[in-house]
Write an enzyme that holds these catalytic residues in place. Structure first.
Site: not given
Ligand code: NAI
Length: 288
Positions: A123, A144, A156, A195
């Site tokens: 991440s 991801h 992602e 994120n």
């Protein structure tokens, strides 16, 4: 290599993420080998997947037949060599430590066929920090997934400066075939897209709270009832773990030296008190 040549997938690390990544691939008929250094983690992964899939069968999301066929496509092993020797792509989901990931990629590079793509589900760690541990940097990228993988649709895919177009194409195609929605990041950036957006929302929520503009419930209501988010930022931080939000900010601060990235007092207080969210029974809300 065309994507329809992807038949075998190795997922390394059978924890929260790896186990469900393996499952979504097996559900689409890929031959998947789930590898972990810990036999205990492998056994837990199998048991937890059986529970998840049983519940989905009961809800009518999958038939018994689909699920048993998917489990027939899965193998569980602690041997890395066994896992990667015939694989077309490796999806790494081990502990979030750069030196451990680099050592793993070097070893996989030695053991896997020359055509095999090596993707990391990290991440935070961009693949350019790992690629030079291998002799196939053009085949290295980030892939991801989001937690829980069985539910969350986005993946992602991040192209590093070393990643070839073909690697990206194949990875995106695979993402679609396992019923996920890919977005392609053409450049590496800390935190990727989702994120980063979430981090800004959480920081703003904390700013509003600390400045006594509105309380926890009200700020969450603004997100759920005005912005149509399914869950407010404080409820989400409780779900993910306030310690996770705290350490992500600490790491950003340590990497950049930028004081504005330091976790705010609210995060520090909560972590010191052990009020980490749902997992401890108390965070921004109290849980019975
Ligand atoms: P986890 O702690 O649940 O599982 C990690 C697994 O890796 C453990 O079973 C451990 O035994 C195994 N492992 C450690 N070193 C290994 C090695 N050298 N070879 C094989 N297996 C090894 O971790 P989790 O949460 O599944 O995270 C894994 C990766 O996914 C991390 O890079 C994390 O940043 C990333 N990620 C995590 C998300 C989350 O919400 N938990 C979301 C998206 C990405």
């Amino acid at each position: 290599m065309k994507n329809d040549k992807i038949k075998n997938i190795a997922v390394i690390g059978s924890g929260t993420m790896g186990s469900q990544i393996a499952m979504v691939c097996a559900l689409e008929g890929y031959q998947v080998t789930l590898q972990d250094i810990s036999e205990e983690s492998l056994a837990k992964a199998k048991q937890s997947l059986e529970g998840h899939m049983q519940r989905r069968v009961e809800k009518g999301k999958f038939s018994e037949d689909q699920v048993s066929k998917a489990f027939e496509c899965m193998r569980f092993t602690s041997s890395l060599e066994e896992a990667v020797k015939d694989t077309d792509i490796v999806i790494e989901a081990i502990v979030e430590k750069l030196d451990v990931k680099r050592a793993l990629f070097a070893e996989v590079d030695r053991l896997a066929p020359a055509h095999t793509i090596l993707a990391t589900n990290s991440s935070r760690i961009v693949s350019s920090k790992i690629a030079d541990a291998t002799k196939r940097s053009e085949k290295i990228c980030n892939m991801h997934f989001f937690n829980p993988v069985l539910v969350m649709e986005l993946v992602e895919v991040v192209q590093g400066p070393h990643t070839s177009e073909e690697t990206i194409q194949v990875t995106i195609e695979l993402t679609k075939r396992i019923n996920k929605i890919p977005i392609l990041l053409k450049k590496e950036i800390n935190g990727f897209v989702a994120n980063r957006l979430l981090g800004k929302l959480m920081d703003e929520a904390v700013y509003l709270l600390e400045n006594e503009i509105a309380n926890v419930e009200e700020i969450d209501l603004a997100c759920t009832k005005a912005l149509n988010h399914p869950i407010g930022p404080f409820a989400l931080m409780d779900l993910v773990g306030i310690d996770v939000a705290y350490y992500a900010r600490m790491q950003n601060f340590q990497e950049t030296g930028d004081e504005s990235m330091k976790p705010s007092k609210i995060f520090v207080d909560k972590v010191e008190k052990g009020e980490l969210g749902r997992k401890t029974g108390k965070g921004f809300y109290t849980y019975s």
